[in-house]
Design a protein around this motif. Structure first.
Motif, short mmCIF file in Angstrom:
data_model
loop_
_atom_site.label_atom_id
_atom_site.label_comp_id
_atom_site.label_asym_id
_atom_site.label_seq_id
_atom_site.Cartn_x
_atom_site.Cartn_y
_atom_site.Cartn_z
N PRO B 162 0.79 -1.23 0.00
CA PRO B 162 0.00 0.00 0.00
C PRO B 162 0.83 1.29 0.00
O PRO B 162 0.32 2.34 -0.36
CB PRO B 162 -0.81 -0.11 1.29
N TYR B 163 2.10 1.24 0.39
CA TYR B 163 2.87 2.47 0.48
C TYR B 163 4.18 2.42 -0.31
O TYR B 163 5.24 2.70 0.23
CB TYR B 163 3.16 2.82 1.95
N PRO B 164 4.11 2.05 -1.61
CA PRO B 164 5.35 1.93 -2.38
C PRO B 164 6.12 3.25 -2.45
O PRO B 164 7.35 3.27 -2.45
CB PRO B 164 4.86 1.52 -3.78
N ASP B 165 5.37 4.36 -2.48
CA ASP B 165 6.01 5.67 -2.57
C ASP B 165 6.82 5.98 -1.31
O ASP B 165 7.93 6.51 -1.38
CB ASP B 165 4.95 6.75 -2.79
N VAL B 166 6.27 5.61 -0.15
CA VAL B 166 6.98 5.88 1.10
C VAL B 166 8.24 5.02 1.19
O VAL B 166 9.33 5.49 1.53
CB VAL B 166 6.06 5.63 2.33
N VAL B 167 8.08 3.75 0.82
CA VAL B 167 9.21 2.83 0.86
C VAL B 167 10.34 3.37 -0.03
O VAL B 167 11.51 3.40 0.36
CB VAL B 167 8.78 1.42 0.39
N GLU B 168 9.95 3.82 -1.21
CA GLU B 168 10.93 4.35 -2.16
C GLU B 168 11.61 5.61 -1.59
O GLU B 168 12.83 5.74 -1.62
CB GLU B 168 10.19 4.67 -3.47
N PHE B 169 10.80 6.49 -1.04
CA PHE B 169 11.33 7.76 -0.51
C PHE B 169 12.33 7.52 0.62
O PHE B 169 13.33 8.22 0.75
CB PHE B 169 10.20 8.66 -0.02
N GLU B 170 12.06 6.50 1.41
CA GLU B 170 12.92 6.23 2.57
C GLU B 170 14.31 5.74 2.17
O GLU B 170 15.22 5.71 3.00
CB GLU B 170 12.23 5.23 3.51
N LYS B 171 14.45 5.37 0.90
CA LYS B 171 15.78 4.93 0.45
C LYS B 171 16.72 6.11 0.23
O LYS B 171 17.92 5.94 0.11
CB LYS B 171 15.64 4.13 -0.85
N LYS B 172 16.17 7.31 0.14
CA LYS B 172 17.01 8.49 -0.08
C LYS B 172 17.84 8.79 1.16
O LYS B 172 17.46 8.43 2.28
CB LYS B 172 16.13 9.71 -0.37
N THR B 173 18.94 9.50 0.96
CA THR B 173 19.76 9.88 2.10
C THR B 173 19.08 11.01 2.87
O THR B 173 18.17 11.67 2.35
CB THR B 173 21.15 10.38 1.67
N LEU B 174 19.60 11.25 4.08
CA LEU B 174 19.04 12.31 4.92
C LEU B 174 19.05 13.66 4.18
O LEU B 174 18.06 14.38 4.16
CB LEU B 174 19.87 12.41 6.20
N ASP B 175 20.17 13.96 3.54
CA ASP B 175 20.29 15.25 2.85
C ASP B 175 19.35 15.35 1.67
O ASP B 175 18.79 16.42 1.40
CB ASP B 175 21.73 15.49 2.40
N GLU B 176 19.19 14.24 0.96
CA GLU B 176 18.26 14.26 -0.18
C GLU B 176 16.82 14.51 0.31
O GLU B 176 16.07 15.26 -0.31
CB GLU B 176 18.30 12.93 -0.94
N ARG B 177 16.50 13.87 1.41
CA ARG B 177 15.13 14.04 1.94
C ARG B 177 14.92 15.49 2.39
O ARG B 177 13.88 16.08 2.15
CB ARG B 177 14.90 13.08 3.11
#
Ligand code: SF4
Ligand code: SF4
Ligand code: SF4
Ligand code: FES
Lengths: 142, 298
Positions: B162-177
């Motif tokens: 249900p949350y593929p977008d969140v899973v994907e976003f969490e792979k980014k580094t702290l600075d990218e986020r």
């Protein structure tokens, strides 16, 4: 200018456990850094997560919240509610790219003066390591 | 299919108005621009022909329910809107008896901006999944979860992560986020349209409007904007139904669901709670378990 960087930390301590733990640390003469500035609150359940965000916004380098151990809350369940709120807030802050170690949570009881001192050291060390803060900071000097 | 739904909506709206089951029906009428529909409030049974249904009925009409405290209300809902009703009931904001729910199994709403860009003013007959709003692409409850009358056959529900977008976003580094958050938040003009569009933002006085305590400066410095975004999203923790109305209301096209969806995912993972399903269940921050995880403690 080469004075060591000293982070400014706000510590929300619940009156019945962690605040008393801090007291005990004091009377027992356990040494701990002076960086955490204590705000006494009735219960960890009194901490509106907005206090934490507001503290960061107003310029504190880090926030430490400490309450009674599960089962020991003076109002029975305040810390259980708080635990849920903090878990979500901490995850969310990390999600937006904010350093996780700037918001720290612990349980310290009234009899754990030594543990209070240890936690104060740990909190200060972790936040110090991150250096001065830039994110979310409201600049009121301009 | 859609014609049949429109016919059923009108018939049922007429019936409940005539039989005085409700005083007012909240639904959609034809919009004045391409790819739009507007909320409409009908009190006279003779006006029901104004009611329509199409792929542009994206507003969450549940936001209007609290505006008529003394009336019996008929409301036309999609899956997500019905979940808002459940969430509001769980928070004791609505009385079930005062609402008559006409449920529409939803095929997903189409993104006006994407359509305008691709087809100009000539709407295509067939549209692909990629033209759906993000919230509709991820939606798990296209069929209303609560209703008195259903206007058509239930549609097929999705059963993917249900949350593929969140899973994907969490792979980014702290600075990218952080960079992403800065970019999105910096576009904000603090119009609060996101708040106004959300059925769950029903506070008499929002934290941004209070003077004592004053939580936040009124300006548009980046930290002001970011704190607004953080707290608004956090206030949705355990309450947001992923309808996407906030994001669609934003005139600056700011991405805001990535914040609330993270909270929703956590609420599900940590507290095993899905919002807007069971009106009897206490919302997750209004309760606790002795066994809630606490690895984050020092
Ligand atoms: S925060 Fe946005 S997605 Fe969540 S319920 Fe409100 S309008 Fe819907
Ligand atoms: S942002 Fe928070 S305070 Fe403001 S209306 Fe929404 S829930 Fe209420
Ligand atoms: S609708 Fe968009 S621009 Fe307006 S306050 Fe919300 S995020 Fe900011
Ligand atoms: S009184 Fe200490 S956490 Fe509630």
């Amino acid at each position: 200018m080469d004075k060591e960087y000293e982070p400014n930390i706000i510590a929300f301590l619940c009156n019945w456990c962690s605040y008393a733990g801090a007291d005990l640390a004091g009377v027992s003469r356990f040494q701990y850094p002076a960086n955490p500035k204590v705000v006494r609150v009735p219960c960890s359940g009194r901490i509106n997560p907005m206090f934490i965000v507001k503290s960061l916004y107003e310029g504190l380098d880090g926030v430490w919240v400490s309450g009674c151990h599960p089962g020991d809350c003076h109002y029975n369940t305040g810390n259980y509610y708080a635990r849920r709120r903090f878990a979500l807030l901490k995850n969310m802050l990390s999600h937006i790219g904010f350093e996780e170690d700037r918001t720290l949570f612990s349980w310290v009881s009234a009899s754990e003066g030594n543990i209070f001192a240890d936690k104060a050291k740990e909190v200060t060390a972790r936040i110090k390591k991150l250096g001065p803060r830039k994110k979310l900071l409201k600049n009121r000097d301009i | 299919m859609a014609d049949k739904i429109v016919e059923n909506i009108r018939k049922e709206a007429k019936r409940i108005l005539e039989e005085k089951i409700v005083d007012i029906v909240i639904g959609f009428e034809k919009g004045t621009l391409p790819y739009t529909a507007s909320p409409v409030f009908i009190e006279n049974p003779d006006d029901v022909d104004k009611l329509i249904w199409n792929r542009y009925c994206h507003n969450n009409l549940a936001v209007y329910l609290r505006n008529f405290p003394d009336k019996k209300i008929g409301i036309i809902v999609k899956g997500c809107d019905s979940r808002s009703i459940v969430a509001l009931m769980a928070e004791k904001q609505l009385t079930r008896e005062n609402i008559y729910i006409i449920g529409v199994p939803c095929e997903g709403m189409l993104d006006k901006n994407k359509l305008l860009e691709e087809f100009g003013d000539n709407p295509p007959i067939e549209v692909k999944e990629e033209f759906l709003y993000p919230s509709c692409q991820y939606c798990e409850h296209k069929n209303p979860v609560i209703y008195d009358f259903l206007t058509g056959e239930p549609v097929q529900e999705k059963e993917e992560e249900p949350y593929p977008d969140v899973v994907e976003f969490e792979k980014k580094t702290l600075d990218e986020r952080w960079k992403y958050f800065q970019e999105e938040a910096s576009k904000c003009i603090r119009c609060y349209a996101c708040r106004q569009a959300c059925p769950m933002c029903y506070c008499e006085e929002c934290f941004v409007d209070t003077n004592s305590p004053k939580w936040l400066d009124p300006g548009i410095d980046l930290p002001d904007l970011q704190v607004w975004h953080i707290i608004r999203a956090y206030h949705q923790a355990g309450r947001c139904v992923d309808c996407g109305a906030c994001e669609r209301a934003c005139p600056m096209d700011i991405k805001i669901l990535w914040l609330t969806r993270k909270l929703n995912k956590d609420v599900r993972d940590l507290f095993e709670f899905e919002i807007g399903i069971d009106p009897e269940k206490v919302p997750p921050l209004g309760t606790f378990s002795l066994y809630d995880k606490e690895e984050f403690l020092i």
